[in-house]
Design an enzyme around this catalytic site. Structure first.
Site, mmCIF file in Angstrom:
data_model
loop_
_atom_site.group_PDB
_atom_site.id
_atom_site.type_symbol
_atom_site.label_atom_id
_atom_site.label_comp_id
_atom_site.label_asym_id
_atom_site.label_seq_id
_atom_site.Cartn_x
_atom_site.Cartn_y
_atom_site.Cartn_z
ATOM 1 N N GLU A 1 0.880 -1.121 0.038
ATOM 2 C CA GLU A 1 0.036 -0.041 0.050
ATOM 3 C C GLU A 1 0.820 1.164 0.041
ATOM 4 O O GLU A 1 1.860 1.509 0.866
ATOM 5 C CB GLU A 1 -0.973 -0.012 1.249
ATOM 6 N N SER A 2 0.678 2.142 -0.909
ATOM 7 C CA SER A 2 1.496 3.506 -1.231
ATOM 8 C C SER A 2 1.614 4.221 0.070
ATOM 9 O O SER A 2 2.379 4.751 0.750
ATOM 10 C CB SER A 2 0.854 4.314 -2.234
#
Length: 1396
Positions: free
Chosen positions: A616-617
């Site tokens: 997840e960024s």
């Protein structure tokens, strides 16, 4: 230079130096004058002749014409005329010296030769002759360290010889010249004046010698061997001087270019440069590979040569390298980095030398290489041994491990430093398991197998480890507890914080070490839970008190960072979570990384290999933000202006990594594009192009492992080495310690399972008689260890070896069992070993008794047991012929093995056959050596638990459980045999029948519930045996009501089972009952117990008939010194006081005791110096046994962990103070003298002002006050003049003693802020003493004594200017006023200049 000018220069220089050196050489000249003139002149003439000869030889070679056709043809006029002229000028002076050659500047007669060596136009022959001339001058000792100009001469020689370029040297003669150069350089370093050389000169010598080593590769073996030998000599000379070199400021500075002091000669800078040079030679392989050369043999040769020199340097310098920081840092960093790097990628010879080098460093500097040693084992020895390397390398790695294990304290130190550190690798455990893994012998498809050399070597190492632990755990002089050794984590303690070793409280430190090991085990369990469910894993941390409550982010971070085997994906998800607590953990986790000196990509690689970067960024952003902040804080340069610049570049690097190494990306980013993408990210400015270019190249060459897998192998790369070095600056030094029984027991517990399995497997599958014997020795060593709280392991080992006796094979007939037992060595060895363990380690056997009893019953059925192994009549039969215990009572394994080996030796078998002894008789003889009867007849020392297990096994066997009876008579014999053994065992333990028979009764209740149970013959044999036990109990004086009740309860249980029981044993029962009623009616109750040793000794000594022996024992104890420790010190003092305080004690004994008490102060001093004043935790029980009324409040302090030398000393003083009040004058006076002697002996205790004032208050003042009070008390009595005067005499001694001690410690006392008050107290006591009123007994003699003592005290104080008539000097004013009250007559004498 002309001849005349040369002579004038010589004369002027000699005359100038004569006056300066006249005093220096007076002693030498006097000595020379004493020699016969003839000898002196002959020696000087010899020097002159030698110089003349050498000059002539050089001139002859120079003038010799060469072949005109040769390329080396030259004309005389081609030479520098100054060289010839200087040689000729020297020749003219040779036989006309004005003084001894030792007083002549060596440069005068050396310069011509050095000019020849330095000249480019001189042929090789002349150079060689000149070198030989220099060599002769040096070896003949024409000058020494005191000779004027010696320093310059030595440095000139080095400069000329090392600068010799050999431009006109023929290849044939080049080797000879190079050999001469080596000889001269070696002679220079061996010369006494070599200490005058500067560091640069010595380094030049070493460098030149190594150049010769390199150049001699094509010159023949002789020259190269000489060159290597010279290098070795140079290293020996340089580093053998290291212990004498003082530590200088240069070593503590970070600069490497600071100028050295030329006047002091070569020293540590030279050693540092030379050692750095030697370390660089290890890296020669890398250099050669860069050049593309395949000459690996030459490189290996250089590495071996470098390692030989490094080892020589380490061996000669000893521990002195540790005094020099720069040199030690080089050992820690450069040397170990190369050793670990090439350890797994080198030849067997190099690996062997590397292991030797590390062992040498371990011996001298292990305190400084804690992490390096761990890395060496992890990345070299363990990796080579367990990862499929060549068998030769595996054998060398194994040999390296075994060599370390042979060091006396290595195993315990490794366990304490690494296995007990939650942040370190389990090095000891890995050593044990690796040895077991390599030694394990499997038969495969065949019942036996031959062991490989690697297996034999590993088995040898395993035996080394086992015997090392056994010898130290079962040490003869260890009086510590034998177990159990529980470890509990009672409260939260940060597992990452290590408690430094404290010799003053060694037991507490041991407890902390064991607790950290327990924390490490809990961490591994928590890690297992975490991998399944991270929330449960973290909850387990809290339950196990590994983290605080409420949780501390640092605890979670350290767990995630250092627990091996954690799921990296779960770690990444946890760290990337947006929760407030998770963000704090992320910050703490990142702060565990030392990123100093690391470039960005290396730091990022190091960071990301510890967890899997979340997908997840937002999580990636949080992780990179934390990393960027840490990297920015620790950046070694000022490249980045903010952490935001680091963050942006990190993102860019990760994108570049994906671009370069993702196969789905077809169009790869170029370097220019990467640089363009990162413009103006550094606070609006560009980062250096070179920095970005290097970053691109590094990423493109090797990918960053962003999605690393759990359990992937770890390699020692440069970044990890930098981390290691950074971490080494923060951790505690390597802990040096000795074996402790609890630690040793824990060590073996960590490898017990694999060890038992390996020994059993090897014993089962080998046919080698020597290995079989070693397995038995290993079994006995394991038994020695297991007796200290590892009963389960011992049970497992016994069960394994019982199988190898062949007695428990249910499918073999009696004939087959006898045949196997008689014709195979292993069954006999196993049988002897099992019963040897049962005899000597029966205290530690629990469940193993069942297998032993099964073997015993099978031997009974095979009729291999004697008719009666125990005497059921009550007295045990002594079956053993020799003792296996040593003088201290410890079991001697060598004696056990000697007995086993003797019994089974081939000589015995052959002798038996020659004597006509049958095989059955021989087997019977083997069984007799097992001494089975002593297991039961000597069971009185068995602890209760093994006693219960042994009884349970016998009862259930008698009931038929696990047994198969062929006939009723066989069953009856077996039941009878079992109850005979129970009876013999109980008869030995009637004194504690109440402790085990209640449980035996419970066993009987369980037995009768068995489906196959038959009351007859079980109940019949049981009731007869129990009646005999009952009579034994009543015949003894230890009968207790509980024992009788439970025994009769068992008898009632048996006879109520069936009516026939009493009918069958009617005769025995009636006789037993009559005997009890007629003979033992009074022996129905008893009591026992005893007090402590010293208390008992004191109590017995009060009786006159015991006094001599009692006081003699105490005197012997105290006189030996070694018998007195901090633990028993207080009790010995009290016991001695008890003897002295006896009314009818002997004066001479009392004086002897007081002398010994005073001498105990020397022990206090010694304890204070060696830090042995803390009371071991194990001694609390001993202390609690002492309940003497004479223990004052000081005793409570002494029993606390903060016991100090002052407490011990004051305790002694208080006891002697009490003795000073004794009725007998000679005892009182001697007590005062002993007090004085005590204070004299205590001078080295390092009294502080407060300490000595406390001693005065508690001891000296109290003594004087008590004696004064006692004297006044006697003076009021009638007819007590003798007692009064006697007490007055003791008071006089005490007062003089007060003054003597005051003067002894005056310098310390005056430093106290309360000295004025203290001094006033002394004056007031003098006033009290001098004014003592003896009433009817006349004037006190104190009036004569006190003025003299006052003068004795005040005079030194005046000399120290403490009492000066100055305004504001309160001490002087107080003294002046008090003297007027105490002794007015002294006022004018002591204060002549005082004015009213």
């Amino acid at each position: 230079m002309g001849k005349v000018e040369y002579e004038e220069d010589v004369e002027e220089e000699v005359e100038d130096e004569e006056d300066d050196d006249e005093d220096e050489y007076d002693e030498d000249e006097d000595e020379e004058d004493r020699k016969p003139n003839k000898i002196k002149k002959s020696k000087e003439l010899g020097f002159s002749c030698m110089l003349n000869t050498e000059v002539g030889a050089v001139l002859a070679v120079i003038r010799r014409r060469s072949d005109p056709t040769s390329q080396f043809y030259y004309q005389d006029d081609a030479l520098d005329s100054t060289i010839l002229q200087s040689l000729k000028s020297l020749r003219s002076l040779i036989f006309n010296p004005r003084q001894s050659w030792k007083l002549v500047d060596p440069s005068i007669y050396l310069s011509p030769f050095l000019d020849v060596i330095s000249s480019d136009d001189v042929p090789a022959g002349a150079t060689a002759v000149a070198l030989s001339s220099i060599l002769k001058v040096i070896k003949l000792g024409m000058f020494d360290i005191k000779t004027p100009g010696a320093r310059e001469a030595m440095n000139n020689i080095v400069m000329a010889v090392t600068g010799c370029r050999l431009e006109k040297t023929h290849p044939v003669t080049e080797a000879a010249v190079m050999l001469r150069i080596l000889q001269v350089l070696a002679a220079v370093m061996k010369h006494p004046a070599s200490v005058l050389l500067n560091d640069h000169a010595v380094c030049t010598i070493v460098n030149t010698s190594f150049q010769v080593v390199q150049q001699s590769a094509g010159q023949g073996g002789l020259l190269q061997r000489n060159a290597r030998h010279t290098m070795h000599d140079l290293i020996q000379i340089i580093f053998s001087r290291l212990p004498d070199i003082e530590v200088g400021d240069w070593e503590n500075s970070e600069s490497d270019t600071e100028d050295a002091n030329e006047e002091t000669g070569y020293g540590i800078r030279c050693a540092v440069d030379v050692f750095h040079f030697l370390c660089s030679l290890l890296n020669v392989v890398g250099i050669v590979e860069t050049e593309g050369s395949p000459a690996l043999t030459a490189d290996e040769d250089v590495q071996v040569f470098a390692l030989v020199l490094i080892n020589s340097a380490l061996e000669l310098s000893g521990d002195s390298i540790g005094k020099h920081k720069k040199l030690m840092r080089m050992v820690e960093d450069d040397l170990f980095h190369h050793l670990i790097h090439y350890g797994t990628s080198s030849s067997p010879l190099v690996l062997s030398m590397i292991c030797s080098t590390v062992l040498n460093v371990y011996h001298f500097h292990r305190e400084s290489i804690r992490l390096q040693l761990e890395a060496f084992f992890m990345f070299v020895l363990f990796k080579t041994l367990n990862q499929g390397y060549l068998i030769q390398l595996q054998e060398l790695a194994l040999e390296g491990i075994i060599n370390f294990c042979r060091q006396p304290t290595f195993l315990v130190e490794v366990y304490v430093n690494y296995d007990c550190d939650p942040l370190s690798y389990n090095v000891f455990e890995e050593i044990g398991k690796s040895l077991c893994k390599q030694a394990f012998l499997s038969g495969g498809s065949t019942p036996t197998a031959a062991a490989t050399s690697l297996q034999l070597q590993a088995f040898e190492g395993l035996m080394v480890v086992i015997h090392n632990i056994a010898d130290n755990v079962d040490r003869q002089n260890d009086s510590g507890p034998t177990g159990p050794y529980p470890v509990e984590i009672s409260e939260y303690k940060p597992f990452w914080e290590e408690i430094p070793k404290d010799d003053t409280d060694y037991e507490k430190w041991i407890d902390s070490v064991r607790e950290r090991k327990a924390q490490k085990r809990k961490m591994m369990i928590a890690g297992s839970h975490f991998n399944r469910d991270d929330k449960k894993g973290l909850e387990y941390l809290k339950i196990s008190k590994l983290i605080s409550d409420p949780p501390d982010p640092k605890g979670h971070a350290m767990f995630l960072r250092y627990t091996p085997g954690l799921d990296k994906t779960k770690i990444g998800d946890f760290l990337g979570d947006p929760g407030e607590f998770n963000l704090k953990v992320l910050k703490e986790f990142t702060d565990t990384f030392e990123l100093t000196r690391l470039v960005l990509d290396t730091a990022l690689r190091t960071y990301l290999e510890t967890f899997r970067l979340p997908g997840e960024s937002q999580k990636i952003q949080r992780v990179l933000e934390a990393f960027s902040e840490r990297f920015y804080e620790q950046q070694s340069s000022e490249i980045f202006v903010s952490k935001d610049a680091v963050f942006i570049l990190c993102y860019s690097v990760i994108m570049l990594n994906t671009d370069q190494h993702n196969p789905q990306v077809k169009k790869k980013m170029t370097e220019d594009e990467f640089i363009k993408n990162n413009r103006a990210i550094n606070g609006g400015q560009d980062l250096p192009r070179e920095y970005l270019s290097d970053l691109f190249s590094s990423i493109a060459t090797k990918a960053i492992t962003i999605f690393g897998q759990t359990g992937s192998p770890i390699e020692m790369n440069p970044s990890r080495w930098m981390q290691l070095m950074n971490k080494s600056k923060l951790i505690q030094p390597y802990i040096i310690c000795d074996f402790n029984r609890r630690i040793g027991r824990d060590m073996f517990a960590a490898i017990a399972g694999p060890t038992v399995s390996t020994i059993s497997a090897i014993f089962e599958h080998t046919e080698d008689e020597e290995i079989i014997h070693e397995c038995i020795e290993g079994l006995l060593a394991v038994a020695r260890i297991c007796q200290y709280g590892l009963q389960d392991t011992l049970d497992e080992l016994i069960s394994s070896f019982c199988k190898y006796t062949t007695l428990l094979n249910p499918y073999a007939s009696a004939e087959e069992t006898l045949f196997s037992f008689g014709h195979d060595l292993k069954p006999r060895m196993a049988t002897l070993a099992v019963f040897t363990v049962a005899n000597n380690f029966k205290d530690s056997i629990r469940g193993g008794w069942r297998s032993i009893i099964d073997c015993l019953l099978k031997l009974k059925r095979l009729k291999l047991l004697p008719q009666s192994i125990v005497d059921v009549g009550g007295s045990s039969t002594r079956t053993e012929s020799e003792s296996v215990n040593d003088q201290t009572g410890r079991i001697n394994t060598s004696n056990l093995m000697a007995a086993i080996s003797h019994c089974l030796s081939m000589e015995n078998l052959e002798e038996s056959l020659n004597l006509g002894i049958s095989e059955f008789e021989q087997n019977l003889k083997v069984i007799q050596q097992c001494k089975i009867g002593s297991i039961f007849s000597k069971s009185s020392t068995l602890p209760i638990e093994p006693l219960l297990n042994l009884g349970r096994s016998l009862m259930f066997a008698a009931a038929g459980k696990g047994q198969k009876f062929n006939t009723p008579s066989e069953e009856e014999e077996t039941v009878q045999f079992c109850w005979d053994l129970i009876q013999a065992m109980a008869s030995c333990n009637v004194h504690r029948l109440n402790l085990f028979w209640p449980t035996y009764n419970d066993y009987l209740l369980s037995v009768i519930q068995l489906p196959s149970f038959s009351p007859i013959p079980f109940a019949v044999k049981a009731i007869v045996a129990m009646m005999r036990i009952c009579m034994k109990l009543l015949a003894s004086r230890t009968n207790e009501r509980q024992s009788e009740e439970v025994l009769f309860k068992s008898i009632n249980l048996m006879w109520k089972l069936e009516r026939e029981v009493l009918d069958i044993c009617n005769d025995v029962m009636i006789k037993s009952v009559v005997k009890i009623l007629n003979k033992y009616p009074a022996n129905l109750q008893s009591q026992f117990g005893w007090k402590t040793v010293l208390h008992l000794l004191s109590m017995m000594g009060r009786h006159s008939e015991n006094y001599e022996r009692g006081v003699g024992a105490l005197i012997n104890l105290m006189a030996q010194g070694t018998g007195i420790s901090v633990v028993n010190y207080s009790y010995c003092i009290d016991c001695a006081f008890g003897f002295v305080a006896m009314r009818n004690s002997h004066v001479d004994k009392n004086m002897r005791l007081m002398d010994l008490m005073a001498d105990l102060v020397k022990l206090i001093v010694e304890w204070s110096k060696t830090g042995c004043l803390d009371v071991p935790g194990s001694s609390n029980a001993n202390m609690s046994m002492m309940s003497m009324s004479s223990m004052a409040s000081i005793d409570d302090n002494m029993r606390s962990s903060s016991m100090s030398s002052m407490n011990l000393f004051v305790k002694l003083g208080e006891v002697l103070r009490k003795i000073s009040l004794a009725r007998r004058e000679e005892v009182r006076n001697y007590a005062v003298k002993s007090l004085k002697k005590s204070f004299m002996n205590a001078e080295e205790l390092g009294f502080t002002p407060n300490n000595i004032i406390n001693c005065f208050n508690l001891v000296i003042f109290a003594t004087v006050d008590d004696l004064h009070e006692k004297m006044l008390e006697y003076s009021t009595r009638e007819n007590a003049e003798r007692e009064t005067r006697s007490m007055e005499g003791t008071l006089m001694l005490a007062t003089e003693f007060l003054v003597d001690v005051y003067l002894q410690f005056l310098q310390v006392l005056i430093e106290s802020p309360g000295f004025k008050t203290f001094w006033l107290g002394i004056l007031r006591r003098m006033d009290m003493i001098i004014k003592a009123d003896l009433g009817a007994y006349g004037e006190s003699r104190m009036k004569e004594l006190v003025p003299r003592l006052l003068t004795k005290m005040i005079t030194p104080m005046q000399e120290k200017e403490l009492l000066t008539a100055q305004e504001g000097n309160e001490l002087w004013e107080i003294t002046y006023i008090q003297i007027q009250w105490i002794a007015p007559s002294l006022k004018d004498e002591l204060f002549p200049d005082a004015t009213e």
